[in-house]
Design a protein around this motif. Structure first.
Motif: not given
Length: 384
Positions: A67-68, A82-84, A152-156
């Motif tokens: 995970e990122g 998620y946000i970065q 990334i949770s919720g993104k890819t």
């Protein structure tokens, strides 16, 4: 006549002494640390990614998943994407596959290094057991792709950026080449292992994720090319090696180095010091793998002067005295760097810089900090 001959002999002796000073006896220097690491590895049975699973992975039991690093739950939208937070690692990430891969990349080179310096078969035999588990055994082998890395949770479900996780296989590939001088792997097993790397190269160079990582402008692009070079060297793919040399000269140097030798894409990050060292390690390893007498990447420079000699020269003063670093400290792990950077060793040898080699030998060779181990991917220079 005798005086002239004596002068010539003395000059040759001085040159031989200088050459020796520029080539440290790594086997002697590292003997104790190599054997300690290898003896510890002898007590560890092979463990691959199939021993761990995550319910968040979209892949199967043999698919690597990570995970990122810098992605966190959004406090404003619980349960949402998620946000970065650049430079700040989320401690709740799934890291079991990454830890298994890093452990493998620590153990196998240490075992092969110990076999190389001692000749004791037990080290080579245990290294072979690890290699069979990761690349051959149908029950435990890793699939030759990273389709689900750095999700990334919720993104890819996975990104090209995740390919950097297998930079740890670069020294494993080197260890496999060294181990070919032993008899612990049959010809069939060696062929199976090389086929795994051939398959992975095919995925690296043709998949959507692989092409996205290829085109990354920062250290990710460097590490993609480093993997291509290392795995092509192992498999004997001369076409890919030629491609890697050309891409290093025409893409990496012009886009990653400034004309003063600095690495501006790394220096703008929140961990500029660590990232600059990391990218320099990848670029130096590329030069080490790809340089030939006819095509020396260490001395090559672009028309406007960008080249590896200048890049290492730019960073060396800040390795020698970190107090001179002109930018902000890294937001995490700032005190953990520098390590015994192989960029110093490789450049010192290739460019005839004994001061680089002296500096290299003075720095710590190992760390107990997981983040440092993960970002310090060449750990057994005796193999190089």
């Amino acid at each position: 006549m005798f005086y002239k001959l004596l002068c010539i002999l003395l000059s040759l002796a001085c040159l031989a002494g200088a050459a020796q000073a520029q080539s440290p006896d790594i086997a002697s220097l590292d003997r104790q640390r190599i054997l300690l690491a290898a003896d510890a590895a002898l007590a560890e049975a092979p463990v691959t990614i199939t021993a761990f699973s995550s319910p968040r992975s979209s892949g199967g039991a043999h698919d690597f998943y990570s995970e990122g690093d810098y992605w966190w739950p959004d406090p404003a939208h619980p349960g949402g994407p998620y946000i970065q937070r650049d430079g700040l690692t989320n401690p709740d990430n799934f890291v079991a596959h990454r830890r298994a891969l890093v452990g493998f990349s620590v153990q196998v080179p240490a075992l092969v290094a110990a076999w190389k310096i001692s000749g004791e078969p037990r080290y080579a035999q245990h290294a072979a057991a690890h290699l069979r588990a990761w690349f051959i055994d149908p029950a435990t082998r890793l699939n030759p792709n990273l389709q689900y890395a750095q999700a990334i949770s919720g993104k890819t479900t996975g990104r090209g950026i995740g390919i950097i996780d297998t930079v740890h296989l670069v020294e494993v590939a080197r260890a496999i080449e060294v181990l070919q001088a032993s008899d612990v792997l049959s010809a069939e097993e060696q062929g199976q292992i090389k086929r795994w790397f051939t398959d992975y190269l095919q995925w690296l160079t043709t998949s959507k994720n692989g092409q996205e990582e290829r085109d990354a402008k920062n250290n990710h692009g460097s590490c993609w090319l480093l993997q291509v070079a290392a795995f092509a060297h192992l498999t004997g793919d001369q076409q890919l090696l030629a491609y890697a040399r050309e891409r290093f000269k025409t893409v990496l140097l012009p886009t990653q180095l400034a004309t003063d030798g600095s690495l501006p894409l790394e220096l703008k990050r929140t961990k500029p010091y660590g990232y600059a060292l990391f990218d320099l390690e990848a670029l130096a390893a590329l030069c080490q793998i790809l340089s030939t007498p006819e095509d020396n990447l260490w001395t090559y420079a672009t028309p406007d002067g960008r080249g590896m000699a200048k890049a290492v020269a730019w960073m060396v003063p800040y390795i020698r005295d970190k107090g001179k670093w002109p930018l902000q400290p890294d937001v995490m792990y700032d005190k953990e760097w520098p390590m015994r950077q192989t960029s110093l060793l490789f450049a010192g040898r290739a460019l005839g810089k004994p001061d680089y080699l002296t500096l290299w030998a003075s720095l710590p060779a190992d760390s107990a900090v997981e983040e440092v181990i993960r970002n310090f991917f060449i750990r057994q220079p005796v193999l190089w």
